[in-house]
Write a protein that holds these residues in place. Structure first.
Motif, short mmCIF file in Angstrom:
data_model
loop_
_atom_site.label_atom_id
_atom_site.label_comp_id
_atom_site.label_asym_id
_atom_site.label_seq_id
_atom_site.Cartn_x
_atom_site.Cartn_y
_atom_site.Cartn_z
N ILE A 212 0.96 -1.23 0.01
CA ILE A 212 0.10 0.17 -0.09
C ILE A 212 0.91 1.14 -0.09
CG2 ILE A 212 -1.77 1.29 1.37
CD1 ILE A 212 -2.62 -1.55 2.46
N ILE B 261 0.72 -6.52 0.81
CA ILE B 261 -0.20 -7.17 0.50
C ILE B 261 -0.04 -8.29 -0.72
CG2 ILE B 261 -2.78 -6.88 -0.42
CD1 ILE B 261 -2.27 -5.10 2.03
N LYS C 225 -9.99 -15.90 0.77
CA LYS C 225 -10.86 -15.44 1.95
C LYS C 225 -10.69 -14.01 1.89
CE LYS C 225 -9.01 -18.86 5.29
NZ LYS C 225 -7.96 -19.06 6.39
N ASN C 226 -11.69 -13.26 2.59
CA ASN C 226 -11.70 -12.01 2.66
C ASN C 226 -10.44 -11.44 3.22
OD1 ASN C 226 -14.91 -12.13 4.09
ND2 ASN C 226 -14.56 -11.47 2.01
N GLY C 227 -9.74 -10.22 2.38
CA GLY C 227 -8.63 -9.69 2.80
C GLY C 227 -7.43 -10.40 2.31
N SER C 228 -7.59 -11.32 1.45
CA SER C 228 -6.67 -12.22 0.99
C SER C 228 -5.54 -11.65 -0.08
CB SER C 228 -6.75 -13.78 0.64
OG SER C 228 -7.77 -13.60 -0.38
N GLY C 229 -6.09 -10.38 -0.49
CA GLY C 229 -5.28 -9.72 -1.72
C GLY C 229 -5.96 -9.77 -3.25
N LYS C 230 -7.42 -10.31 -3.24
CA LYS C 230 -7.74 -10.23 -4.64
C LYS C 230 -7.83 -9.11 -5.34
CE LYS C 230 -11.35 -12.55 -2.82
NZ LYS C 230 -10.93 -12.42 -1.54
N SER C 231 -8.75 -8.26 -4.74
CA SER C 231 -9.04 -6.88 -5.18
C SER C 231 -7.63 -5.89 -5.29
CB SER C 231 -9.90 -6.02 -4.28
OG SER C 231 -11.38 -6.92 -4.43
N THR C 232 -6.80 -6.28 -4.46
CA THR C 232 -5.53 -5.36 -4.52
C THR C 232 -4.75 -5.98 -5.85
OG1 THR C 232 -5.41 -5.36 -2.27
CG2 THR C 232 -3.43 -5.26 -3.37
N ASP D 12 -3.06 3.72 -5.38
CA ASP D 12 -3.00 3.35 -4.04
C ASP D 12 -1.99 2.26 -3.84
OD1 ASP D 12 -4.96 4.95 -3.35
OD2 ASP D 12 -6.56 3.48 -2.55
N TYR D 13 -1.44 1.50 -4.83
CA TYR D 13 -0.48 0.55 -4.66
C TYR D 13 0.88 0.77 -5.22
CZ TYR D 13 -4.95 -1.40 -3.02
OH TYR D 13 -5.95 -1.49 -2.73
N GLN E 261 -15.20 -3.60 -8.06
CA GLN E 261 -16.11 -4.20 -6.70
C GLN E 261 -17.15 -3.24 -6.48
OE1 GLN E 261 -13.85 -5.75 -3.63
NE2 GLN E 261 -15.56 -6.54 -2.58
N GLU F 218 -15.81 -9.25 -8.22
CA GLU F 218 -17.13 -9.64 -7.65
C GLU F 218 -18.19 -8.95 -8.38
OE1 GLU F 218 -17.27 -9.23 -3.42
OE2 GLU F 218 -15.37 -10.01 -3.23
N HIS G 139 -16.66 -15.13 -4.67
CA HIS G 139 -16.79 -15.78 -3.42
C HIS G 139 -17.65 -17.11 -3.75
CE1 HIS G 139 -14.50 -13.47 -0.73
NE2 HIS G 139 -15.09 -12.36 -0.98
N1 LIG Z 1 -5.84 1.09 0.15
C1 LIG Z 1 -5.77 0.67 1.28
N2 LIG Z 1 -5.52 0.98 2.30
C2 LIG Z 1 -5.42 0.20 3.30
N3 LIG Z 1 -5.51 -1.23 3.47
C3 LIG Z 1 -5.94 -1.66 2.18
C4 LIG Z 1 -5.95 -0.93 0.85
N4 LIG Z 1 -6.14 -1.88 0.11
C5 LIG Z 1 -6.22 -3.05 0.58
N5 LIG Z 1 -5.83 -3.03 2.03
C6 LIG Z 1 -5.86 -4.11 2.99
O1 LIG Z 1 -5.25 -5.33 1.96
C7 LIG Z 1 -5.82 -6.40 2.53
C8 LIG Z 1 -6.37 -7.19 1.17
O2 LIG Z 1 -7.37 -6.45 0.61
P1 LIG Z 1 -8.33 -6.98 -0.77
O3 LIG Z 1 -9.38 -5.66 -0.96
O4 LIG Z 1 -7.13 -7.00 -1.75
O5 LIG Z 1 -9.01 -8.31 -0.19
P2 LIG Z 1 -9.91 -9.08 -0.96
O6 LIG Z 1 -9.06 -10.36 -1.12
O7 LIG Z 1 -10.21 -8.59 -2.06
O8 LIG Z 1 -10.99 -9.12 0.12
P3 LIG Z 1 -12.62 -9.29 0.04
O9 LIG Z 1 -13.05 -10.84 -0.36
O10 LIG Z 1 -13.16 -9.07 1.17
O11 LIG Z 1 -12.96 -8.67 -0.92
C9 LIG Z 1 -6.85 -5.89 3.57
O12 LIG Z 1 -6.55 -6.24 4.71
C10 LIG Z 1 -7.12 -4.71 3.14
O13 LIG Z 1 -7.74 -4.11 4.38
#
Ligand SMILES: Nc1ncnc2c1ncn2[C@@H]1O[C@H](COP(=O)(O)OP(=O)(O)OP(=O)(O)O)[C@@H](O)[C@H]1O
Length: 364
Positions: free
Chosen positions: A126, A133, A152-159, A169-170, A202, A288, A320
């Motif tokens: 980030i 991430i 899982k939620n928060g595993s980094g897919k959207s990132t 942001d990254y 998303q 999603e 999911h």
């Molecule tokens: N811009 C940001 N600022 C702070 N934290 C971030 C940011 N982007 C991602 N994160 C953190 O990085 C981690 C991965 O987030 P991400 O959105 O990639 O997860 P995900 O796998 O897509 O989750 P979900 O299934 O809930 O959508 C999370 O802990 C999230 O809080």
């Protein structure tokens, strides 16, 4: 180069688009085609609308005015019961001569699918906090493939998706990403989009004060400029977008509304797919796309995504839920865990997940 003959027989709707079932004799593959007859018979345009998937995808053959030289007869029939009464229908028997590109009959001259996206050991943090991430993502996507990422939620897919399109942001800290043979990481976000990368967010953003039609026309013309094609004026663009609206099942008055402003969650998702249909993309990343959709909307959106698939483009979808994968069948499913892809498999992974959850992924 060779000349093939296509026998087409079906019911069509005058001045409109309707799927017509036909046979490609050489390949013995049924195709669904859309036929438009703006000024029959002189200006018939034949578009590919969708395709069969078994046993192999049909070849890409573009029917343009230069390659499409129809010899056909159109005779009016009494209205067919499948169409609304206000549309006259015609019975069409056509013999078309179409030139295919040089190459084998079985692959339509394309050769083996090309590598579209290659991600190697991608790491990212980030920008603001430096929090890591992505921890070394590896992924290869070939033309014509559909990949799904679950996790899982928060595993980094959207990132991961946002890093691919160059979200500010990254910050990428290591690894390589090659898209269509070019270093994606060196490209500006706008250039990534113009190169054929599309991300459906998303949570799609609202753009107050900008109408959907202006936005789409602007974005589409930018892509045409990049491809060296002339821009479309508003009237031409209207003609171009109407069938897309039908494809996604969106009412035309959505074009006059500001981008996503006041749209329901489901309408925003449909609008994202409309953008994809208008812009076209070699790689569509759908984050999603199924969230918040009712069952009819999910079916519409999936149908549109499937219709947009060609042998040369690909989809990477994040989801999911298995139900999306029943509509849009993935070639591979990947599990993302703590910022890397920990497992890759077929649709059976989704069934295991649904029954046993992510704990099963460490043992299977
Ligand atoms: N811009 C940001 N600022 C702070 N934290 C971030 C940011 N982007 C991602 N994160 C953190 O990085 C981690 C991965 O987030 P991400 O959105 O990639 O997860 P995900 O796998 O897509 O989750 P979900 O299934 O809930 O959508 C999370 O802990 C999230 O809080």
């Amino acid at each position: 180069m060779m000349v093939c003959t296509l026998h087409l027989f079906g019911f069509i709707k005058a001045q409109s688009y309707k799927p017509v079932r036909c046979t490609w004799p050489i390949l013995s593959n049924p195709w669904f085609l859309v036929l438009r007859l703006p000024k029959p018979p002189a200006m018939a345009l034949l578009h590919r609308f969708g395709c069969c998937t078994s046993p192999s995808p049909p070849p890409v053959i573009s029917f343009t005015k230069s390659t499409f030289n129809p010899v056909y007869s159109v005779s009016a029939l009494p209205r067919h019961r499948r169409f609304p009464r206000r549309f006259p229908s015609f019975r069409l028997t056509a013999t078309l001569a179409a030139e295919t590109p040089a190459g084998s009959v079985s692959d339509g001259g394309r050769g083996p699918p090309k590598l579209l996206l290659e991600v190697k050991d991608l790491t990212a943090v980030i920008s603001e906090s430096g929090q890591k991430i992505l921890n070394g993502v590896n992924l290869s996507i070939y033309e014509g493939e559909i990949h799904a990422i679950m996790g899982k939620n928060g595993s980094g897919k959207s990132t991961f998706a946002k890093v691919l399109v160059g979200h500010k942001d990254y910050e990428v800290t290591g690894g390589a990403v090659v898209f269509k043979g070019e270093n994606l990481l060196e490209m500006e976000p706008e250039d990534r989009s113009l190169a054929g990368l599309f991300l459906s967010f998303q949570s799609p953003v609202e753009i107050p004060g900008v109408s959907n039609s202006d936005f789409l026309q602007m974005a589409y013309n930018a892509r045409r400029r990049k491809l060296g094609l002339p821009e479309l004026d508003p009237l031409q663009f209207y003609g171009y977008i109407m069938p897309k609206l039908e494809m996604v099942n969106i009412k035309a008055d959505f074009l006059n509304r500001n981008v996503n402003e006041g749209f329901s969650g489901g309408e925003k998702k449909r609008n994202e797919i409309l953008q994809l249909a208008v812009l076209g993309a070699e790689l569509a990343i759908l984050d999603e796309i199924d969230s918040g959709l009712d069952v009819d909307a999910l079916r519409d959106v999936s149908k549109a995504v499937n219709a947009l698939m060609t042998p040369t483009n690909s989809v990477l979808m994040i989801t999911h839920y298995r139900r999306l994968l029943e509509f849009i069948k993935p070639t591979y499913i990947h599990i993302m865990d703590e910022g890397r892809i920990s497992k890759t498999g077929d649709i059976s992974i989704a069934s295991i997940l649904e029954k046993e959850g992510y704990k099963a992924m460490s043992t299977t």
